[in-house]
Design an enzyme around this catalytic site. Structure first.
Site, short mmCIF file in Angstrom:
data_model
loop_
_atom_site.label_atom_id
_atom_site.label_comp_id
_atom_site.label_asym_id
_atom_site.label_seq_id
_atom_site.Cartn_x
_atom_site.Cartn_y
_atom_site.Cartn_z
N PHE A 179 0.80 -1.22 0.00
CA PHE A 179 0.00 0.00 0.00
C PHE A 179 0.84 1.27 0.00
CE2 PHE A 179 0.85 -0.45 4.56
CZ PHE A 179 1.11 0.86 4.93
N CYS A 311 9.60 1.49 3.42
CA CYS A 311 10.48 0.38 3.80
C CYS A 311 11.91 0.87 3.98
CB CYS A 311 10.43 -0.73 2.76
SG CYS A 311 11.04 -0.25 1.13
#
Length: 528
Positions: A179, A311
């Site tokens: 997402f 990330c």
């Protein structure tokens, strides 16, 4: 995602086509269903099982995302398989030309894509444009793939014998995206796979598939044939389908540890190639000799940008020696960040993706405090005027964190910076190398010898020196390692080309003695 209509405007001039897509939504303000994209058509799903997608800033319903039926998913694969028969035989120059057009169309519509990303994912508009740009750069790099797919030849390995080796596509490939980067991650996947001659089935995140659907229409506009890329939606069943379907030869995944390990194991057992980018705990090491102002600004941006939902977010700061005295100034800079809905002007930190994500972040902050960390800046109870129902967490800074604390061992994935203090660079290196993740790290210093020692001794795949988020440009590859990656070939760059192709080697002998007569004959031809 509703159907979008695009119009190309042609500007007169020698061999010059300027694409200026004007997207027109064909739906009323009422909530509509996100469609599938199969064999070049936007298709209404026949499922009875839907996922509600909410605006993270308001929690108002935006669209309903289908959990694709088994038949719909099989149709997507069948379309990709059929398209592969001709697409794999098209010249690489033809595929390259489509990518040239595709990148031009994306560039002309970055703001439209960004608006959709902000609506569905919540990040600020400027950050959403960056999301699109980093994906666009991969598409631009696809335009250079012909030179990167060159094979190897060795003539005369034996008398009258030559060997040549070249890369061929795999077949139908699939991508499963997260997402947090609704445009960038799909653009990491299907453009490179298709340029290499494969066809594709992509499952975007069910939390924000709109940008991917817009990219499908843009890719069609660029001239892509029907069926070369298809989109399905869903959750667990669609993932299992991709892992199990025998026609799918390779899977690209970016997302959480749990899902990444599952997909890698299940896909690999079924004989598929899998590249799996997973979780991270990225450390920034701050040396006392670093440029303080620049370092603190970069730490704040890398920790709290995108609400920490990257990330490669720099979520852990390791202060070496006297550098820990900078913490109060870091906290002051973080306090100045504006928390608001992503589309509001001047917003620095938008909402997190869902109420569940918010609660998990709050739980991890609570656990850190209970285990002895000091909360220097607390964003748990922030309220945003006009968006009281939004999923907001303010910038939070925890100090005196220890490696055994849950807030350190788990990826928080929110606007939370945890800080640790050590006495020496060696301690910092040991701390990072003992952490199971290997996605990214950074060191801030003005000493070249210190930087060199760090880059040589650290066991992390991507390292920044005075660069807080060292994500490589696509002429290189995204090289996360250890617990952050499973697979043999990384994303994009040369590694990505290797992932989406296989080698074929031909050894051939043509005897010199068998060479045809080279001089003409004028005798009457006869049949013997």
């Amino acid at each position: 995602m509703s159907r979008l209509i695009s119009k190309i405007q042609t500007v007169p001039g020698p061999s010059k086509l300027v694409s200026s897509l004007q997207w027109t939504r064909l739906y009323s303000p009422s909530v509509t269903n996100t469609k599938l994209f199969i064999n070049g058509k936007f298709v209404e799903s026949q499922t009875k099982d839907w996922i509600d997608l909410h605006n993270p800033a308001t929690n108002e319903l935006v669209t309903r995302v289908p959990k694709s039926t088994q038949t719909e998913m099989a149709d997507a694969v069948a379309a990709a398989k059929e398209a592969y028969r001709t697409w794999s035989k098209t010249s690489i120059l033809t595929r390259q030309q489509i990518m040239f057009k595709f990148q031009h169309i994306i560039k002309a519509n970055m703001k439209e894509l960004a608006k959709n990303i902000t609506l569905e994912q919540g990040k600020t508009l400027v950050d959403a444009e960056g999301d699109v740009l980093r994906g666009l750069q991969v598409v631009e790099h696809c335009c250079s793939v012909p030179s990167l797919q060159l094979g190897e030849t060795l003539c005369g390995i034996a008398k009258d014998m030559d060997t040549l080796s070249y890369r061929i596509p795999l077949g139908v490939c699939a991508g499963i995206t997260p997402f947090n980067f609704p445009a960038m991650i799909p653009l990491w996947m299907f453009p490179l796979a298709l340029t290499c001659g494969n066809t594709y089935v992509i499952k975007p995140s069910e939390r924000d598939p709109g940008a991917c659907m817009m990219l499908m229409e843009m890719f069609q506009e660029a001239g892509a044939p029907n069926g070369v890329v298809n989109v399905i939606h869903g959750a667990h069943e669609s993932v299992n389908f991709i892992c199990d379907n025998p026609e799918i030869k390779a899977i690209s995944f970016v997302g959480s540890d749990q899902a990444g390990k599952y997909i890698y194991e299940r896909g690999s057992k079924n004989g598929k190639r899998v590249q799996s980018n997973m979780g991270a705990k990225n450390h920034g090491v701050i040396m006392p000799d670093a440029n303080k102002e620049n370092t603190l600004n970069q730490l704040v941006g890398a920790a709290f940008g995108a609400a920490g939902q990257r990330c490669m977010a720099l979520s852990t700061a390791v202060f070496v020696g006297d550098a820990k005295e900078w913490l109060p100034e870091l906290v002051q800079k973080a306090k100045l960040l504006k928390v608001n809905a992503g589309h509001e002007p001047g917003t620095d930190v938008g909402p997190v993706i869902s109420p569940q994500a918010k609660q998990r972040i709050l739980d991890l902050i609570d656990s850190g405090i209970k285990q002895g960390a000091n909360c220097l800046l607390d964003g748990r109870k922030i309220t945003v005027a006009g968006y009281e129902k939004g999923n907001f967490v303010g910038p939070t800074v925890l100090s005196d964190v220890k490696p055994n604390m849950r807030c350190y061992t788990e990826e928080i994935f929110g606007p939370v910076l945890i800080t640790l203090s050590v006495d020496t660079l060696d301690e910092a290196i040991n701390l990072i190398n003992n952490n199971p993740y290997g996605n990214g790290t950074a060191i801030f210093t003005t000493n070249g010898a210190t930087a060199r020692k760090f880059t040589h001794e650290i066991d992390v795949g991507q390292i920044g020196v005075n660069v807080p988020i060292p994500v490589p440009l696509p002429m290189f590859s995204f090289t996360g390692s250890r617990g952050s990656f499973l697979g043999d070939s990384n994303f994009y760059g040369k590694a990505g080309i290797n992932f989406y192709t296989q080698l074929k080697t031909v050894t051939q002998m043509w005897r010199e003695a068998d060479a045809s007569i080279s001089k003409p004959t004028v005798a009457m031809p006869v049949i013997r």
